[in-house]
Scaffold this active site. Structure first.
Site, PDB file in Angstrom:
ATOM      1  N   HIS B  12       0.833  -1.238  -0.024  1.00  0.00           N
ATOM      2  CA  HIS B  12       0.144  -0.028   0.097  1.00  0.00           C
ATOM      3  C   HIS B  12       0.619   1.505   0.093  1.00  0.00           C
ATOM      4  O   HIS B  12       0.396   2.162   0.561  1.00  0.00           O
ATOM      5  CB  HIS B  12      -1.039  -0.089   1.180  1.00  0.00           C
ATOM      6  CG  HIS B  12      -0.346  -0.015   2.554  1.00  0.00           C
ATOM      7  ND1 HIS B  12      -0.990  -0.758   3.691  1.00  0.00           N
ATOM      8  CD2 HIS B  12       0.797   0.694   3.057  1.00  0.00           C
ATOM      9  CE1 HIS B  12      -0.229  -0.439   4.622  1.00  0.00           C
ATOM     10  NE2 HIS B  12       0.736   0.514   4.465  1.00  0.00           N
ATOM     11  N   HIS B  59      -1.765   5.495   9.485  1.00  0.00           N
ATOM     12  CA  HIS B  59      -0.442   6.058   9.373  1.00  0.00           C
ATOM     13  C   HIS B  59      -0.569   7.467   9.871  1.00  0.00           C
ATOM     14  O   HIS B  59      -0.046   8.359   9.385  1.00  0.00           O
ATOM     15  CB  HIS B  59       0.285   6.154   8.082  1.00  0.00           C
ATOM     16  CG  HIS B  59       0.223   4.722   7.496  1.00  0.00           C
ATOM     17  ND1 HIS B  59      -0.562   4.040   6.888  1.00  0.00           N
ATOM     18  CD2 HIS B  59       1.382   4.082   6.989  1.00  0.00           C
ATOM     19  CE1 HIS B  59      -0.278   2.949   6.289  1.00  0.00           C
ATOM     20  NE2 HIS B  59       1.274   2.967   6.591  1.00  0.00           N
ATOM     21  N   HIS B 192      10.595  -3.470   4.079  1.00  0.00           N
ATOM     22  CA  HIS B 192      10.934  -1.958   3.889  1.00  0.00           C
ATOM     23  C   HIS B 192      11.206  -1.416   5.184  1.00  0.00           C
ATOM     24  O   HIS B 192      10.836  -1.675   6.224  1.00  0.00           O
ATOM     25  CB  HIS B 192      10.010  -1.215   2.958  1.00  0.00           C
ATOM     26  CG  HIS B 192       8.491  -0.905   3.588  1.00  0.00           C
ATOM     27  ND1 HIS B 192       7.781  -1.846   3.801  1.00  0.00           N
ATOM     28  CD2 HIS B 192       8.110   0.206   3.814  1.00  0.00           C
ATOM     29  CE1 HIS B 192       6.540  -1.376   4.253  1.00  0.00           C
ATOM     30  NE2 HIS B 192       6.748  -0.008   4.302  1.00  0.00           N
ATOM     31  N   GLU B 239       4.550  -4.559   8.749  1.00  0.00           N
ATOM     32  CA  GLU B 239       2.948  -4.367   8.242  1.00  0.00           C
ATOM     33  C   GLU B 239       2.555  -5.613   7.723  1.00  0.00           C
ATOM     34  O   GLU B 239       1.358  -6.032   7.531  1.00  0.00           O
ATOM     35  CB  GLU B 239       2.893  -3.276   7.051  1.00  0.00           C
ATOM     36  CG  GLU B 239       3.171  -1.917   7.769  1.00  0.00           C
ATOM     37  CD  GLU B 239       2.932  -0.958   6.401  1.00  0.00           C
ATOM     38  OE1 GLU B 239       3.142   0.165   6.660  1.00  0.00           O
ATOM     39  OE2 GLU B 239       3.317  -1.457   5.244  1.00  0.00           O
TER      40      GLU B 239
END
Lengths: 117, 278
Positions: B12, B59, B192, B239
């Site tokens: 995403h 977020h 990441h 995530e």
């Protein structure tokens, strides 16, 4: 507070309770940047805007210097710092390059190389 | 009773929003990523879900650090996107399904998953972009239920807890008195890291093993702690617990319909899996 031994992952800060407490004011200021009006207010008076959110000297200096590593050390969270970065139109490769001491092109090349291993 | 037709796990990254807004899907940088989607579109056309339950993480749009629920669920008529501060375009609201939301709330709390319930909830790119990717021509009839997991402020829920939470979501959906067809979507990852001197960390070997095990043996992930996952996949790679929860909802055996994996999109290893329940 009793000190707990924490596992160390080099070059990585876990945003845990200690960091969340330390960085609360800084992250709260960055959260305000979800509004264009607040982004403009920050640009009009950066130091005054930091003061309004109660940032300490270390946090204010990190923000004024736009130093991502210093903001992280002062309790900043990556997602909230990114909202500040957005004001300066910094993308994640700009931010990555700054933190790793690379040029943006070098940082991008490192990402591409990770796909070829 | 409602039926779970399958699940989709997908990255995403906010930057995808700009690529969609600027129609860059066939641009050389973006093509290997966007080309992963047409087979999934074809599968969605075949299974025709009425509702999407979307497991994602906020977020700093709906939740700030003043109140940070570990698990939260939307129970609204519609879900709006808003300015996230990093300059990606906002998208039109998504329709909710309050009947399913409240059925999930009742069932999950009965099953001892004590959720935070939200009758108003802004949804950020982690919810909106996967839906834009999966239905590039907006499916206006699609109803949605957002399920938000904390991946911002540690401690995060353990992989074991996420898998059990997902399994409870699956049971709850299947006990819903409705003829709806439901797809469960997990968003985020894969490896990441945005912050620190290790920024730019990507772990292709782990990601590929994770993608395989997610389909065949999701319990494999529970051998890792959250800190292990940070080390293996980066501070934001964690995530992938959203993928794990969504996979849990699909129950036992599933068949992978399509997978894609590409490095990099922004600083991220981008993954995609569509799974059908068997």
């Amino acid at each position: 507070m009793a000190s707990k031994s924490k596992r160390v992952i080099p070059g990585t800060t876990i945003f845990d309770g200690d960091m969340a407490r330390k960085g609360y004011a800084l992250n709260k200021m960055c959260y305000s940047f979800n509004s264009e009006e607040n982004r403009q207010a920050f640009l009009a008076d950066r130091e005054g805007y930091c003061a309004r959110f109660g940032l300490n000297a270390e946090q204010t200096k990190a923000v004024l210097d736009l130093s991502v590593l210093a903001m992280l050390a002062a309790g900043g969270n990556a997602y909230f710092i990114a909202k500040l970065g957005g004001i300066y139109k910094l993308d994640m490769q700009d931010v990555g390059a700054q933190q790793t001491g690379m040029t943006k092109a070098e940082f991008q090349a490192k990402l591409v190389a990770a796909g070829k291993n | 009773m409602a039926r779970i037709v399958g699940g989709i796990s997908v990255t995403h990254v906010p930057y995808i929003g700009r690529a969609i807004a600027n129609s860059l899907q066939q641009d050389a940088y973006w093509k290997p990523f966007f080309d992963g989607f047409p087979p999934v579109h074809a599968w969605l056309d075949k299974v025709k879900p009425d509702v999407a339950v979307v497991v994602y993480n906020d977020h700093g749009l709906n939740f700030f650090l003043d109140k940070m629920p570990t698990f939260a669920i939307g129970a609204a008529e519609e879900y709006r996107n808003a300015d996230e501060g990093w300059g990606i375009p906002t998208v039109a609201p998504f329709k909710g399904d309050p009947d399913l939301s409240w059925h999930l709330i009742d069932s999950l709390i009965e099953a001892e998953f004590d959720l935070t319930t939200c009758q108003e909830m802004l949804v950020d790119h982690a919810f909106t972009l996967p839906l834009e990717l999966l239905w590039p021509k907006r499916n206006a009839a699609l109803r949605t239920v957002p399920v938000c997991q904390n991946t911002v402020q540690f401690p995060l829920p353990t992989p074991k807890r996420c898998l059990a939470f997902g399994r409870a979501i699956g049971k709850a959906i299947e006990s819903w008195d409705s003829d709806a067809r439901v797809v469960v979507i997990g968003t985020g990852g894969l490896s990441h890291q945005l912050d620190g001197e290790r920024a730019g960390f990507i772990n292709k070997k782990f990601d590929l093993e994770f993608m395989e095990k997610l389909v065949t043996d999701p319990d494999w992930v529970t051998r890792y702690s959250i800190t292990d996952l940070v080390e293996l996949t980066g501070t934001q790679g964690v995530e992938l617990i959203n993928w794990l929860t969504a996979r849990g909802a699909l129950g036992g055996a599933v068949k992978a319909i399509h997978t894609n994996y590409h490095i990099p999109i922004s600083n991220t290893a981008a993954g995609l899996i569509a799974m059908e329940t068997v």
